[in-house]
Scaffold this active site. Structure first.
Site, mmCIF file in Angstrom:
data_model
loop_
_atom_site.group_PDB
_atom_site.id
_atom_site.type_symbol
_atom_site.label_atom_id
_atom_site.label_comp_id
_atom_site.label_asym_id
_atom_site.label_seq_id
_atom_site.Cartn_x
_atom_site.Cartn_y
_atom_site.Cartn_z
ATOM 1 N N GLY A 81 58.443 25.349 -11.678
ATOM 2 C CA GLY A 81 59.450 26.228 -11.061
ATOM 3 C C GLY A 81 59.234 27.699 -11.324
ATOM 4 O O GLY A 81 59.845 28.546 -10.665
ATOM 5 N N GLY A 82 58.384 28.023 -12.330
ATOM 6 C CA GLY A 82 58.062 29.426 -12.583
ATOM 7 C C GLY A 82 59.266 30.258 -12.989
ATOM 8 O O GLY A 82 60.304 29.728 -13.410
ATOM 9 N N CYS A 84 61.256 31.996 -11.133
ATOM 10 C CA CYS A 84 62.405 31.860 -10.239
ATOM 11 C C CYS A 84 63.371 30.776 -10.707
ATOM 12 O O CYS A 84 64.558 31.032 -10.907
ATOM 13 C CB CYS A 84 61.923 31.555 -8.826
ATOM 14 S SG CYS A 84 63.261 31.187 -7.692
ATOM 15 N N LYS A 93 71.775 33.352 -10.425
ATOM 16 C CA LYS A 93 72.785 33.055 -9.397
ATOM 17 C C LYS A 93 73.912 32.219 -9.990
ATOM 18 O O LYS A 93 75.075 32.366 -9.606
ATOM 19 C CB LYS A 93 72.185 32.334 -8.191
ATOM 20 C CG LYS A 93 71.133 33.103 -7.415
ATOM 21 C CD LYS A 93 71.476 34.498 -7.070
ATOM 22 C CE LYS A 93 70.723 35.637 -7.592
ATOM 23 N NZ LYS A 93 69.483 35.910 -8.026
ATOM 24 N N GLY A 223 67.536 48.738 -9.991
ATOM 25 C CA GLY A 223 66.986 47.864 -8.946
ATOM 26 C C GLY A 223 67.788 46.567 -8.927
ATOM 27 O O GLY A 223 68.881 46.468 -9.499
ATOM 28 N N ILE A 224 67.207 45.571 -8.273
ATOM 29 C CA ILE A 224 67.964 44.329 -8.049
ATOM 30 C C ILE A 224 68.270 43.603 -9.359
ATOM 31 O O ILE A 224 69.407 43.208 -9.609
ATOM 32 C CB ILE A 224 67.218 43.426 -7.047
ATOM 33 C CG1 ILE A 224 67.264 44.108 -5.670
ATOM 34 C CG2 ILE A 224 67.858 42.063 -6.977
ATOM 35 C CD1 ILE A 224 66.686 43.317 -4.537
ATOM 36 N N ALA A 310 65.076 46.869 -16.899
ATOM 37 C CA ALA A 310 64.605 46.165 -15.695
ATOM 38 C C ALA A 310 64.008 47.206 -14.763
ATOM 39 O O ALA A 310 64.660 47.682 -13.843
ATOM 40 C CB ALA A 310 65.760 45.426 -15.029
ATOM 41 N N ASP A 353 53.623 36.922 -5.735
ATOM 42 C CA ASP A 353 53.646 38.219 -6.425
ATOM 43 C C ASP A 353 52.249 38.769 -6.702
ATOM 44 O O ASP A 353 52.085 39.959 -6.963
ATOM 45 C CB ASP A 353 54.394 38.098 -7.774
ATOM 46 C CG ASP A 353 55.892 37.923 -7.586
ATOM 47 O OD1 ASP A 353 56.338 37.794 -6.436
ATOM 48 O OD2 ASP A 353 56.620 37.916 -8.603
ATOM 49 N N HIS A 485 85.212 31.521 14.860
ATOM 50 C CA HIS A 485 86.265 32.449 14.437
ATOM 51 C C HIS A 485 87.248 31.709 13.540
ATOM 52 O O HIS A 485 87.612 30.584 13.858
ATOM 53 C CB HIS A 485 86.996 32.985 15.660
ATOM 54 C CG HIS A 485 88.146 33.875 15.309
ATOM 55 N ND1 HIS A 485 87.973 35.181 14.898
ATOM 56 C CD2 HIS A 485 89.489 33.646 15.275
ATOM 57 C CE1 HIS A 485 89.155 35.726 14.649
ATOM 58 N NE2 HIS A 485 90.093 34.811 14.860
#
Ligand code: NAD
Length: 514
Positions: A81-82, A84, A93, A223-224, A310, A353, A485
Site C-alpha cells: 500500500g506504500g 498512501c 482521511k 501545502g496540502i 511539510a 512520484d 435536487h
C-alpha cells in the site's frame, strides 16, 4: 483515456471465486491461474518485476498478473500500500473525518443543538485509524495471493538491465526480469535548521501518529499535507501557527478557492497564518521548540509544543540503482518516461512520484495500469487530459484542468461560470455558505477547460468535471444534464448555466441572460 487492445490473448482462465479481500480499493480480480515465480530462495525470475507497492506499484502488479504474467512485487515495508495506504492518504482521511464530525457537532450549537465538549481517547482513535489501514493493506495482501503475485520484502536496487537485487532480512535475493516497473515513490523533503531527531518535530508520518494534541502547533508549509494535518489538530484543540514561503496557501490553486479555507482557519481556529515567511531555525529547548522566522510577515520568535514540517516530497529515483543501467534523472530528480511509461531502457518502465507530474496516488495508479499493459504487449498509453487535485480540508478544495491563474498568466482565452453556494439550498441546509463552483470555458467552442470547487465534498464533485474535460463536454452538456435536487452536484450544472446565461437559480442582469 487509456485505450488498450489485446495484442495477444491472455491465457485461459479457470473458474475461480473473485478475491474476497476486505478491501475497498479493489476491482474484483479477474481470476487467473496462479503462476509460481521460478527460481530459488536467493534467485528468482519474474516476467514482470514491480518495485514499490504503493497505489502505482500494486496496481501495476495486479494488472500484469491479471493479464497472465508471473509477477514479483518488491517493497521494503511489512505491509503493501506504500505511503498512501499506510502513512498518507488513508489514515489522514480517517482523522479528517473525525475532525469534521467534531466541528459539525460544535457548529450545531448555532442551530439549537448543543453537545458536550468532546472527550478524546487518543489510543482508541489511533487504534481505529490503524484498523482502517490494516483492513485495506490486508485486503491487498489477500488479493496479491489470489493473483499469484509473489511479494518480496526488502530494499530493491537495479543491478543491470534485467536484474534487481533485493536486500531482505534473510540476505540478498537476485531477481531477473523480462520487464520492470519502477514505482518506488517519494520521501519527505527536509529543510535545514530543524532538529529532526527531536520527537516533537513531525513530518507527515509523525503527525499521523497523533501522540498527543499539542497546545501550540507550528505548521511549516501551507501545502496540502500541512493544511490537512493542521485541520485535524485544530479540530482536536491545537492552536495553529502556519508559515508559508510563498504568497498564498495551496500554491497552484486559484485564490478565490483558497480564501474560504483561509478564512475558516483564521476565524474558527484563530490560526495565525504568515505568508512569504520561512522558518529560520527551530531550536529544541526543554520547555518547547523555539522557532524563529524570516520573511515579509515574520512573527517574533515563539515557543511551540510541536512542529509539523511539510515542505514537499522528493522522488526516490536516486536510491534505486538507476546508474547501473545508465538512466539519468532530470533537474527535479524525476525519471523521464514516454507516454507508454517507458524509460530510456525499453524494458524498464517508471510510474507515479518517480516520474514528472503531480505526486498524486490517482496519477500513479493510472500510470501503473498503462505500464503493466504496455509491458505485456497491449497498446496502451498515458493520455489523460486532466488530473484532479484535492485538499481534503474543511472546506475541501478541488481543481482540475486549466486554473484561472494559469489562464491569465498564459493568455488563454476563457470565460467563467461561477455559482456561489450561498445560493444552494443544500449548502445552506448544512449550515455552510462559503462554497463556490466555477468552471472555465473556451469562449469559442464552449467546452470545459478547467474547474475549481471549494466546499463540502468538493473532492467528490470534481470527478464530474474531470469527466467533462475527458469527454470534451460543452457548457450545455453540463447545464442540460438533470442533476438530482437538492444536491451540491447541482452547483456544477448551475455554474454551466451561469456561463450559458440560462440560470434561474440566480438573478443575472438582462445583458447576461439568454
Ligand atoms: P506541497 O509541495 O504541496 O506544499 C509544501 C509547501 O511548503 C509549499 O506551499 C511550499 O511553498 C512550502 N514551503 C517550502 N519550503 C518552505 C519553508 N522553508 N518554509 C515555509 N514553507 C515552505 O508539499 P506537501 O504538502 O508536503 O505534500 C507533498 C506532496 O504530496 C505534494 O505533491 C502533494 O500534492 C502530495 N499530497 C497530496 C495529497 C492529496 O492529494 N490530498 C495529500 C497529501 C500530499
Amino acid at each position: 483515456m487509456v485505450a488498450a487492445s489485446a495484442a495477444e490473448e491472455p491465457p485461459a482462465e479457470p473458474a475461480e471465486e473473485p478475491a474476497a479481500a476486505a478491501s475497498a480499493p479493489s476491482v474484483p480480480a479477474a481470476p487467473v491461474p496462479r503462476r509460481a515465480v521460478t527460481g530459488s530462495a536467493t534467485s528468482r525470475h519474474a516476467e514482470v518485476l514491480v518495485l514499490g507497492a504503493g497505489p502505482g506499484g500494486y496496481t501495476a502488479a495486479f494488472r500484469a498478473a491479471d493479464l497472465g504474467k508471473r509477477v514479483v512485487l518488491v517493497d521494503r515495508d511489512a505491509t503493501l500500500g506504500g505511503v498512501c495506504l499506510n502513512v498518507g492518504c488513508i489514515p489522514s482521511k480517517a482523522l479528517l473525518h473525525v475532525a469534521r464530525v467534531v466541528d459539525e457537532a460544535a457548529d450545531l450549537a448555532a442551530h439549537g443543538v448543543t453537545f458536550g465538549k468532546p472527550k478524546l481517547d487518543l489510543d482508541k482513535l489511533r487504534g481505529w485509524k490503524e484498523s482502517v489501514v490494516a483492513r485495506l493493506t490486508g485486503g491487498l495482501a489477500t488479493m496479491a495471493g489470489k493473483r499469484g503475485v509473489e511479494v518480496v520484502r526488502g530494499e530493491g536496487r537495479l543491478t543491470g538491465p534485467n536484474e534487481i537485487v533485493v536486500s531482505t532480512d534473510e540476505g540478498e535475493v537476485t531477481i531477473g526480469f523480462d520487464a520492470a516497473i519502477l514505482a518506488a515513490g517519494s520521501r519527505v523533503a527536509r529543510i535545514g535548521g530543524v532538529p529532526w531527531d527531536d520527537p516533537r518535530v513531525m513530518d507527515s508520518t509523525g503527525a499521523l501518529e497523533l501522540r498527543d494534541v499539542p497546545r501550540r502547533l507550528l505548521v511549516v508549509g501551507g501545502g496540502i499535507i500541512g493544511l490537512e494535518m493542521a485541520n485535524v489538530y485544530a479540530a482536536l484543540g491545537s492552536e495553529l501557527t502556519i508559515v508559508e514561503l510563498l504568497d498564498g496557501l495551496v500554491p497552484g490553486c486559484d485564490r478565490d478557492l483558497v480564501r474560504p479555507l483561509e478564512r475558516r482557519l483564521e476565524k474558527r481556529y484563530g490560526a495565525a497564518i504568515h505568508l512569504r515567511t520561512r522558518v529560520a531555525e527551530i531550536r529544541a529547548q526543554k520547555n518547547g521548540l523555539k522557532a524563529s522566522f524570516a520573511g515579509d510577515d515574520a512573527p517574533k520568535p515563539k515557543l511551540f509544543d510541536r512542529a509539523l514540517v511539510a515542505v514537499g516530497r522528493r522522488p526516490n529515483g536516486d536510491r534505486i540503482g538507476l546508474e547501473s543501467v545508465g538512466l539519468e534523472l532530470d533537474e527535479g530528480g524525476f525519471l523521464p518516461v514516454d507516454r507508454q511509461q517507458r524509460t530510456a531502457v525499453p524494458q524498464i518502465f517508471a510510474i507515479g512520484d518517480l516520474v514528472p507530474g503531480p505526486m498524486l496516488a490517482h496519477k500513479a495508479s493510472h500510470q501503473g495500469k498503462v505500464a503493466a499493459e504496455v509491458a505485456v504487449g497491449l497498446k496502451s498509453g498515458f493520455d489523460a487530459r486532466a488530473i484532479p487535485s484535492v485538499a481534503y480540508t474543511d472546506p475541501e478544495i478541488a481543481w482540475v484542468g486549466l486554473t484561472e491563474t494559469a489562464a491569465k498568466a498564459e493568455g488563454v482565452a476563457y470565460e467563467v461560470g461561477r455559482f456561489p453556494w450561498a445560493a444552494s439550498g443544500r449548502s445552506l441546509g448544512m449550515g455552510r455558505e462559503e462554497g463556490l463552483t466555477k468552471i472555465l470555458f473556451d469562449p469559442a467552442t464552449r467546452r470545459v477547460l478547467g474547474a475549481g470547487i471549494v466546499g463540502a465534498g468538493a473532492g467528490d464533485l470534481i470527478a464530474e468535471l474531470t469527466l467533462a474535460i475527458e469527454m470534451d463536454c460543452e457548457a450545455s452538456d453540463l447545464g442540460l444534464t438533470i442533476h438530482p435536487h437538492p444536491t451540491l452536484s447541482e452547483t456544477v450544472a448551475f455554474a454551466a448555466e451561469v456561463f450559458e446565461g440560462t440560470i434561474t437559480d440566480l438573478y443575472l442582469p438582462r445583458r447576461r441572460r439568454r
